[in-house]
Design a protein around this motif. Sequence first.
Motif, PDB file in Angstrom:
ATOM      1  N   TYR A 158     -23.566 -34.928  54.945  1.00 11.38           N
ATOM      2  CA  TYR A 158     -24.897 -34.877  55.570  1.00 11.38           C
ATOM      3  C   TYR A 158     -24.783 -34.492  57.196  1.00 11.38           C
ATOM      4  CZ  TYR A 158     -25.882 -38.046  51.519  1.00 11.38           C
ATOM      5  OH  TYR A 158     -26.002 -38.707  50.420  1.00 11.38           O
ATOM      6  N   CYS A 209     -32.751 -39.752  52.489  1.00  8.32           N
ATOM      7  CA  CYS A 209     -32.036 -39.284  53.438  1.00  8.32           C
ATOM      8  C   CYS A 209     -30.597 -40.164  53.420  1.00  8.32           C
ATOM      9  CB  CYS A 209     -32.481 -39.581  55.076  1.00  8.32           C
ATOM     10  SG  CYS A 209     -32.870 -41.235  55.164  1.00  8.32           S
ATOM     11  N   PRO A 239     -30.597 -31.921  47.874  1.00  8.20           N
ATOM     12  CA  PRO A 239     -29.223 -32.372  47.774  1.00  8.20           C
ATOM     13  C   PRO A 239     -28.846 -32.106  46.367  1.00  8.20           C
ATOM     14  CG  PRO A 239     -31.129 -34.219  47.608  1.00  8.20           C
ATOM     15  CD  PRO A 239     -31.722 -32.798  47.718  1.00  8.20           C
TER      16      PRO A 239
END
Lengths: 162, 101
Positions: free
Chosen positions: A52, B8, B60
């Motif tokens: 990330y 997230c 994602p």
Amino acid sequence: MTIQIGFQSSDIYSLSAANQQELFNLLGEELVKRGDVVETFSEAVYNREKQYPTALDMQPVFAGGPNIAIPHTEPRYCKSRKVVVVRLSQPIDFYNMINPKQNLPVQYLFAILNNDPSTQTNILASLMDLFKSDHFLEKLGKAANSNDVYDVLKQYANVVCA
Amino acid sequence: MIKILTACGAGVNSSHQIKDALEEEMKNRGFDVSCEAVMIKDVTEEMVSKFDIFAPIVKPDLGFKVTIPTVDCGPILYRIPVMAQPVYDQMEETIRTLNKK
């Protein structure tokens, strides 16, 4: 509402590294010595950055100014709650948080340490508000060392320096 | 009620920032939305199926196909209106295609 961010002068580092791995190893060593993180922090934050990414393209805010990354990892790798600032002598490539295929040269890290999983922190919002404050990126881009960075941070109302 | 799922990585609650921003802006635009913020690693196919729209920071790789509409919401995190506007517009357009209020 914007909350205040506290910065200690001793939490502002100037580092020189060739790549992210070297950078996080150097930073991790410093932070372990200070008791801010556990030994596995460097590896955890490096791996998380791969999965990330956290670089922010600041060019829409101030063209020609420094790009910033906000590396962070899970609370179990942290032993304190603070923002650590790193000025890089040479920019290092990071991937863009909102476009992970885009490489960005990053000159500053605002690394977020948070050892309390229960805290609903708005630190990201506060940092964003700081980054887009009047002339902040312009001044940060001109800072030549960690003392200069501290002097820049001190000038902003939502920052508490110690 | 339109149900939005945002997600997230762990650490700085960026999904909560997206949740708050989406709920406020979509309410201002006249939509009844409810947004849930979770961690990416906790997102499952079954969880996604209970929502109308998926609103991650960036698409994602979840290891399964997301069958509901997805709107990338990362630019909201900059807290700069001109960057957030296109995301809100796309969210509004997506909500309208659902044909529910």
